[in-house]
Motif scaffolding. Structure first.
Motif, mmCIF file in Angstrom:
data_model
loop_
_atom_site.group_PDB
_atom_site.id
_atom_site.type_symbol
_atom_site.label_atom_id
_atom_site.label_comp_id
_atom_site.label_asym_id
_atom_site.label_seq_id
_atom_site.Cartn_x
_atom_site.Cartn_y
_atom_site.Cartn_z
ATOM 1 N N THR B 95 0.815 -1.212 0.000
ATOM 2 C CA THR B 95 0.000 0.000 0.000
ATOM 3 C C THR B 95 0.851 1.266 0.000
ATOM 4 O OG1 THR B 95 -0.100 0.142 2.421
ATOM 5 C CG2 THR B 95 -1.759 -1.219 1.322
ATOM 6 N N ARG B 96 2.142 1.108 0.199
ATOM 7 C CA ARG B 96 3.012 2.285 0.159
ATOM 8 C C ARG B 96 3.310 2.674 -1.272
ATOM 9 N NH1 ARG B 96 8.417 1.740 3.247
ATOM 10 N NH2 ARG B 96 8.523 3.952 2.704
ATOM 11 N N TRP B 97 3.583 3.923 -1.486
ATOM 12 C CA TRP B 97 4.007 4.290 -2.832
ATOM 13 C C TRP B 97 5.526 4.298 -2.946
ATOM 14 C CZ3 TRP B 97 1.291 9.687 -2.619
ATOM 15 C CH2 TRP B 97 1.675 10.332 -1.438
ATOM 16 N N ALA B 98 6.211 4.233 -1.839
ATOM 17 C CA ALA B 98 7.658 4.117 -1.934
ATOM 18 C C ALA B 98 7.997 2.856 -2.711
ATOM 19 C CB ALA B 98 8.270 4.051 -0.540
ATOM 20 N N GLY B 99 8.987 2.950 -3.578
ATOM 21 C CA GLY B 99 9.277 1.836 -4.461
ATOM 22 C C GLY B 99 10.205 0.811 -3.846
ATOM 23 N N THR B 115 16.144 -4.028 -16.427
ATOM 24 C CA THR B 115 15.004 -3.919 -17.323
ATOM 25 C C THR B 115 15.182 -4.907 -18.469
ATOM 26 O OG1 THR B 115 14.739 -1.596 -16.769
ATOM 27 C CG2 THR B 115 13.673 -2.373 -18.784
ATOM 28 N N LEU B 116 14.254 -5.832 -18.592
ATOM 29 C CA LEU B 116 14.378 -6.871 -19.611
ATOM 30 C C LEU B 116 13.690 -6.456 -20.904
ATOM 31 C CD1 LEU B 116 13.535 -9.895 -17.270
ATOM 32 C CD2 LEU B 116 15.798 -9.036 -17.890
ATOM 33 N N VAL B 117 12.573 -5.775 -20.766
ATOM 34 C CA VAL B 117 11.818 -5.331 -21.929
ATOM 35 C C VAL B 117 11.271 -3.946 -21.619
ATOM 36 C CG1 VAL B 117 9.789 -5.742 -23.376
ATOM 37 C CG2 VAL B 117 11.122 -7.692 -22.543
ATOM 38 N N ALA B 118 11.325 -3.044 -22.615
ATOM 39 C CA ALA B 118 10.680 -1.740 -22.478
ATOM 40 C C ALA B 118 10.203 -1.354 -23.864
ATOM 41 C CB ALA B 118 11.652 -0.702 -21.926
ATOM 42 N N GLU B 119 8.904 -1.365 -24.060
ATOM 43 C CA GLU B 119 8.396 -1.134 -25.406
ATOM 44 C C GLU B 119 6.972 -0.604 -25.368
ATOM 45 O OE1 GLU B 119 8.506 -5.072 -27.093
ATOM 46 O OE2 GLU B 119 6.742 -5.712 -25.970
ATOM 47 N N LEU B 139 0.161 0.450 -25.269
ATOM 48 C CA LEU B 139 0.495 0.769 -23.879
ATOM 49 C C LEU B 139 1.995 0.569 -23.710
ATOM 50 C CD1 LEU B 139 -2.254 -1.102 -21.760
ATOM 51 C CD2 LEU B 139 -2.085 1.361 -22.181
ATOM 52 N N TYR B 140 2.590 1.360 -22.838
ATOM 53 C CA TYR B 140 3.965 1.075 -22.480
ATOM 54 C C TYR B 140 3.997 -0.205 -21.671
ATOM 55 C CZ TYR B 140 5.384 5.710 -24.046
ATOM 56 O OH TYR B 140 5.645 6.806 -24.807
ATOM 57 N N ALA B 141 4.922 -1.058 -22.014
ATOM 58 C CA ALA B 141 5.048 -2.333 -21.305
ATOM 59 C C ALA B 141 6.489 -2.508 -20.860
ATOM 60 C CB ALA B 141 4.626 -3.484 -22.214
ATOM 61 N N LEU B 142 6.655 -2.739 -19.573
ATOM 62 C CA LEU B 142 7.990 -2.985 -19.024
ATOM 63 C C LEU B 142 8.025 -4.372 -18.420
ATOM 64 C CD1 LEU B 142 8.784 0.262 -16.972
ATOM 65 C CD2 LEU B 142 9.125 -0.183 -19.406
ATOM 66 N N ARG B 143 9.154 -5.019 -18.570
ATOM 67 C CA ARG B 143 9.400 -6.256 -17.834
ATOM 68 C C ARG B 143 10.731 -6.095 -17.125
ATOM 69 N NH1 ARG B 143 7.040 -11.257 -18.123
ATOM 70 N NH2 ARG B 143 8.281 -12.983 -17.320
ATOM 71 N N LEU B 173 14.905 3.458 -16.717
ATOM 72 C CA LEU B 173 13.782 2.730 -16.126
ATOM 73 C C LEU B 173 14.202 1.734 -15.059
ATOM 74 C CD1 LEU B 173 11.883 2.159 -19.475
ATOM 75 C CD2 LEU B 173 11.312 3.786 -17.669
ATOM 76 N N ASP B 174 15.475 1.778 -14.681
ATOM 77 C CA ASP B 174 15.926 0.816 -13.675
ATOM 78 C C ASP B 174 15.673 1.282 -12.243
ATOM 79 O OD1 ASP B 174 16.664 -0.897 -15.582
ATOM 80 O OD2 ASP B 174 18.826 -0.735 -15.295
ATOM 81 N N GLY B 175 15.198 2.506 -12.095
ATOM 82 C CA GLY B 175 14.939 3.015 -10.752
ATOM 83 C C GLY B 175 13.466 2.946 -10.408
#
Lengths: 270, 270
Positions: B95-99, B115-119, B139-143, B173-175
């Motif tokens: 429930t926290r927004w801290a990552g 980041t394995l996929v970013a597309e 949609l942006y998709a990240l894995r 996108l690694d953060g």
DNA sequence: GAGTGGTCTAGACCACCTT
DNA sequence: AGGTGGTCTAGACCACTCA
């Protein structure tokens, strides 16, 4: 679909999707029988020896397929009785104060509770710390088994302070404890602290659930507080892992800071 | 304690606590070695064949003990490499927004992300429904794969609407994705909806975690909304089940009614 | 008492990771 | 190349559940 019961060993044929282990083909076949309705929720699977189909399949291989399905939550076993198709899970929101009886009913299922133990007992260390009393101080201790549609799905141990609810054991304890505390003692919950983690059921919990020790489970530990910050209830639940899904919905105060951490501080509590 | 490596088959003796299955005695012995510090967190266990101690123990029995410990979250395996002692779990508050990067660090552990996929990819049905767009809409998709102290612990698939965050993929996108959305696009999270359930890792997730398919895991599906109720992020995480404990702390509005159900309505979403 | 799953042995071959 | 876990067979006996 139902023709799959033919005597020929369907799984001796090359696996449907090519190159996967044998036990996964067996798994896939059983999944197909579940999804087709051939094996509805709650149905008993054929015995392991029957599943061998007579032809060059070791029972261990069958069992591997069964274990896989159990890990996926698709089937479960009743110890030494057999394997059964898992019913749909219920949605469990540990942050709600509505009790088990309430939301199982809301989801169109039939809840039941059996109180196994209800006594005044010396506080074990974990509970003593939570309540802020000495180890061994008297606390009400309940052990209950809860069922859904007749299937036992969880064992819970609850502790309540006698200071907050003197004479608690005089009330019928098979219903909602939270409701009793509110109605009879005017104590209501203002805060819930919940921890959850996957586990393996130990002998004690497993036998009360007619499960084998080591069966995958989920532990839920809930501490609820009233508005004054006093501990109302300390509750430890052991669930069959296929019986529920956790659902939590949280709104965040709109004016909280960037790296602030409402509503909780996520402190490690090992 | 360290003398337990004697050549005599210690487990051929009658089980310590009397009448338990053989594999549980082996389990107990390994647990003792872990608790004594003989096998510290992260250490590799002796090979299954070494654990047989030469004397009348079938490898299958050893493996049963190992599976038991795996189910308990005490050890894990790297596929075809060996068995290792599980590190302590981290506390995860969905429930926290801290990552992830934030609270893993807070707990004195070292987080890492790959980041394995970013597309930009067509929306699959589940995501399309959540975002309220057509199936196949972009949609942006990240894995991403996330690790703690060098051990991969989760795989996540994230979807973000390009309408809310045009050009998202230009950022590192690694953060923390949530931080990028806030800082670069002024989008912040006002509500988190989270579902969790135990699962078995499928081939895709397992191989990215160097785990065997079928390894016990935990799925976390999180949908976060901004103050206007728009979906900010749709996130599906597959965790090694021994890597975390869930911790949620909720305060209830003081003036809510008896059977009211804040903050959520616990609707079944099958 | 018949049948079930639970436990266990003693092999074997393979794919893959590690060095 | 050697060693690891992953898969698999073919037995066996036992504790327990269920009818």
């Amino acid at each position: 679909m139902a023709a799959a019961r033919a005597q020929t060993a369907w799984w001796t044929q090359p696996a449907a999707l090519g190159d996967q282990p044998h036990y996964l083909s067996i798994r896939d076949h059983i999944v197909r029988r579940i999804q087709s309705g051939d094996l509805p929720a709650g149905a008993k699977l054929p015995s392991e020896r029957q599943l061998q189909t007579g032809a060059g399949i070791a029972r261990g291989t069958i069992r591997e397929a069964l274990f896989q399905l159990e890990a996926e939550g698709q089937i479960y076993r009743r110890d030494r009785s057999g394997w059964y198709v898992s019913p749909a899970p219920i949605i469990y929101d540990p942050t709600r104060w509505a009790g088990f009886m309430t939301y199982v009913s809301e989801q169109g299922r039939i809840p039941a509770t059996t109180t196994l133990v209800a006594e005044l007992a010396p506080a074990p260390p974990a509970a003593a710390e939570v309540f802020g009393v000495e180890v061994g101080a008297p606390l009400y201790a309940l052990r209950r088994r809860r069922s859904i549609d007749g299937r036992p799905v969880l064992i819970e141990d609850i502790q309540v302070s006698p200071a907050l609810a003197p004479g608690l054991l005089r009330f019928p304890l098979d219903g909602s404890l939270t409701q009793i505390l509110k109605r009879e003692y005017g104590v209501s919950v203002a805060r819930n602290r919940v921890d959850m983690w996957p586990c393996a059921l130990t002998k004690a919990e497993a036998s009360a659930l007619a499960a084998k020790p080591g069966t995958p489970g989920l532990v839920v530990v809930r501490t609820s507080f009233d508005a004054a910050g006093r501990v109302v209830e300390y509750d430890r639940e052991y669930w069959r892992h296929d019986a529920m899904r956790i659902h939590v919905d949280t709104r965040v105060p709109p004016n909280a800071g960037d790296d602030a951490q409402p509503p909780s501080a996520a402190r490690p509590r090992p």
